[in-house]
Design an enzyme around this catalytic site. Structure first.
Site, PDB file in Angstrom:
ATOM      1  N   LYS A  10      22.404  86.698  39.936  1.00  0.00           N
ATOM      2  CA  LYS A  10      22.762  87.751  38.973  1.00  0.00           C
ATOM      3  C   LYS A  10      21.867  88.962  39.219  1.00  0.00           C
ATOM      4  O   LYS A  10      20.787  88.853  39.818  1.00  0.00           O
ATOM      5  CB  LYS A  10      22.595  87.289  37.524  1.00  0.00           C
ATOM      6  CG  LYS A  10      21.172  86.803  37.118  1.00  0.00           C
ATOM      7  CD  LYS A  10      20.190  87.882  36.707  1.00  0.00           C
ATOM      8  CE  LYS A  10      18.850  87.309  36.253  1.00  0.00           C
ATOM      9  NZ  LYS A  10      17.743  88.274  36.306  1.00  0.00           N
ATOM     10  N   LEU A  98      16.627  87.367  40.473  1.00  0.00           N
ATOM     11  CA  LEU A  98      18.059  87.139  40.690  1.00  0.00           C
ATOM     12  C   LEU A  98      18.561  85.881  39.984  1.00  0.00           C
ATOM     13  O   LEU A  98      19.732  85.516  40.105  1.00  0.00           O
ATOM     14  CB  LEU A  98      18.356  87.036  42.198  1.00  0.00           C
ATOM     15  CG  LEU A  98      17.989  88.271  43.031  1.00  0.00           C
ATOM     16  CD1 LEU A  98      18.256  88.004  44.503  1.00  0.00           C
ATOM     17  CD2 LEU A  98      18.781  89.486  42.569  1.00  0.00           C
ATOM     18  N   GLY A 100      18.028  82.693  40.523  1.00  0.00           N
ATOM     19  CA  GLY A 100      18.455  81.589  41.389  1.00  0.00           C
ATOM     20  C   GLY A 100      18.213  80.218  40.778  1.00  0.00           C
ATOM     21  O   GLY A 100      19.132  79.390  40.718  1.00  0.00           O
ATOM     22  N   SER A 103      20.477  79.622  37.813  1.00  0.00           N
ATOM     23  CA  SER A 103      21.859  79.406  38.230  1.00  0.00           C
ATOM     24  C   SER A 103      22.031  77.991  38.785  1.00  0.00           C
ATOM     25  O   SER A 103      23.036  77.322  38.509  1.00  0.00           O
ATOM     26  CB  SER A 103      22.227  80.447  39.296  1.00  0.00           C
ATOM     27  OG  SER A 103      23.559  80.299  39.685  1.00  0.00           O
ATOM     28  N   ASP A 135      17.593  82.338  30.966  1.00  0.00           N
ATOM     29  CA  ASP A 135      18.743  82.861  31.709  1.00  0.00           C
ATOM     30  C   ASP A 135      19.816  81.804  31.978  1.00  0.00           C
ATOM     31  O   ASP A 135      20.904  82.138  32.450  1.00  0.00           O
ATOM     32  CB  ASP A 135      18.280  83.340  33.106  1.00  0.00           C
ATOM     33  CG  ASP A 135      17.793  84.761  33.086  1.00  0.00           C
ATOM     34  OD1 ASP A 135      17.990  85.437  32.056  1.00  0.00           O
ATOM     35  OD2 ASP A 135      17.214  85.196  34.099  1.00  0.00           O
TER      36      ASP A 135
HETATM   37  O1  C5P Z   1      12.757  81.172  29.745  1.00  0.00           O
HETATM   38  P1  C5P Z   1      12.107  81.167  31.094  1.00  0.00           P
HETATM   39  O2  C5P Z   1      11.325  79.919  31.353  1.00  0.00           O
HETATM   40  O3  C5P Z   1      13.039  81.508  32.211  1.00  0.00           O
HETATM   41  O4  C5P Z   1      11.059  82.362  31.057  1.00  0.00           O
HETATM   42  C1  C5P Z   1      10.010  82.485  31.977  1.00  0.00           C
HETATM   43  C2  C5P Z   1       8.880  83.245  31.312  1.00  0.00           C
HETATM   44  O5  C5P Z   1       9.262  84.603  31.094  1.00  0.00           O
HETATM   45  C3  C5P Z   1       8.508  82.709  29.942  1.00  0.00           C
HETATM   46  O6  C5P Z   1       7.518  81.736  30.029  1.00  0.00           O
HETATM   47  C4  C5P Z   1       7.984  83.945  29.230  1.00  0.00           C
HETATM   48  O7  C5P Z   1       6.639  84.154  29.585  1.00  0.00           O
HETATM   49  C5  C5P Z   1       8.773  85.071  29.839  1.00  0.00           C
HETATM   50  N1  C5P Z   1       9.906  85.485  28.993  1.00  0.00           N
HETATM   51  C6  C5P Z   1       9.661  86.242  27.857  1.00  0.00           C
HETATM   52  N2  C5P Z   1      10.712  86.639  27.076  1.00  0.00           N
HETATM   53  C7  C5P Z   1      11.976  86.328  27.422  1.00  0.00           C
HETATM   54  C8  C5P Z   1      12.239  85.571  28.572  1.00  0.00           C
HETATM   55  C9  C5P Z   1      11.178  85.176  29.345  1.00  0.00           C
HETATM   56  O8  C5P Z   1       8.509  86.544  27.530  1.00  0.00           O
HETATM   57  N3  C5P Z   1      12.980  86.751  26.645  1.00  0.00           N
END
Ligand code: C5P
Length: 281
Positions: A10, A98, A100, A103, A135
């Site tokens: 994406k 992206l 990955g 996804s 995501d």
């Molecule tokens: O949710 P995910 O594990 O993909 O997010 C990775 C990191 O990005 C999280 O640990 C957080 O530090 C940060 N993040 C954030 N706010 C979001 C999405 C991600 O602070 N809305």
């Protein structure tokens, strides 16, 4: 039976941050679109769960791998032990903004659900996806969407038709660190703002307006990786003749392409970076 599923990348056509939440995540409004750059997951019967990665990128194969997390959550939610061998052909660069890994996780959840006779409904899949990462829910359906909350609340639209030039410089950005290095940001953006600024011009094919309005608050991050993207990568895309937009937390940068004949790829060729002309899907 063998099942082969594509897992698309994406880009974020925009990403605004409304503020930091008590749980440490950021409240955001982002416009996402899937593009025709794919990892491929092949599922084969086995007497145990196995994951094998092909490609020249190094990936963890243990519990921190998002496919392994997806399989574990599927097992817990359904009581079905997914005894499959999954071969992952990795083409989407890692740490590139992206999506990955996300996804891959969504593709694994959907494929396991199909292989085992659809024990989970779409809302249940969505709920499991949100437990894996912010995501991941977007990739259950893909296409064009505005995501809010921490990224898990979605409003979908019909996919748009456009081309983009995507550049992956030879370095990656660590998402959590990029968020951590953000100065305080307080906005009051809503889905309607994203619709007015990005979705509406995109639907009518006004790419110039989309590019003018495109914005990514993660570019405010003081992380050295983002500073490098702004200093080294964005200017090269400007030279090519497109407005550079950082995708997610970087390091990829892309530009919307109205007419590929009008752009001059020679600055990119000289850079030695990986780049590709892609189509939104
Ligand atoms: O949710 P995910 O594990 O993909 O997010 C990775 C990191 O990005 C999280 O640990 C957080 O530090 C940060 N993040 C954030 N706010 C979001 C999405 C991600 O602070 N809305």
């Amino acid at each position: 039976m063998k099942l082969i599923v594509p897992a698309p990348a994406k880009v974020n056509l925009s990403l605004w941050i409304n503020g930091k939440r008590p749980d440490g995540y950021h409240e955001l409004v982002t416009v996402l679109h899937t593009v025709n750059l794919f990892d491929t997951l092949t599922f084969m019967p086995s007497d145990r769960f196995e994951l094998q990665v092909e490609g020249d990128q190094l990936l963890p194969l243990g519990r921190s791998n998002l496919i392994v997390k997806a399989a574990e959550l599927f097992r817990r939610a359904t009581g079905i032990k997914p005894n499959v061998k999954i071969k992952l052909l990795k083409k989407i660069p890692i740490g590139a903004g992206l999506g990955g890994g996300s996804s891959n996780a969504a593709a694994a959840l959907k494929a396991l659900n199909t292989l085992y006779g659809k024990p989970l409904s779409e809302p249940e899949l969505h709920q499991l996806a949100a437990q894996i990462g912010s995501d991941v829910p977007f990739f259950i359906r893909g296409g064009l969407a505005v995501a809010t909350g921490r990224g898990e609340k979605l409003k979908h639209y019909n996919p748009a038709h456009f081309k983009l030039l995507l550049v992956y410089p030879d370095f990656s950005c660590p998402t959590a660190e990029v968020y951590k290095s953000l100065p305080p940001i307080n906005r009051e953006m809503g889905v309607e703002d994203a619709e007015k600024l990005i979705i509406s011009p995109l639907i009518v094919g006004n790419l110039r307006e989309v590019a003018e309005n495109a914005h990514n608050d993660l570019e405010e991050s003081k992380h050295p990786c983002v500073e490098r993207v702004k200093r080294e990568v964005k200017p090269v895309l400007e030279e090519v003749g497109v407005k550079p937009i950082m995708s997610g937390s970087g390091s990829c940068v892309f530009g919307l392409v109205e007419d590929e004949k009008e752009i001059d790829l020679s600055p990119l060729k000289k850079s030695g970076w990986w780049y590709k002309l892609l189509t939104a899907i």
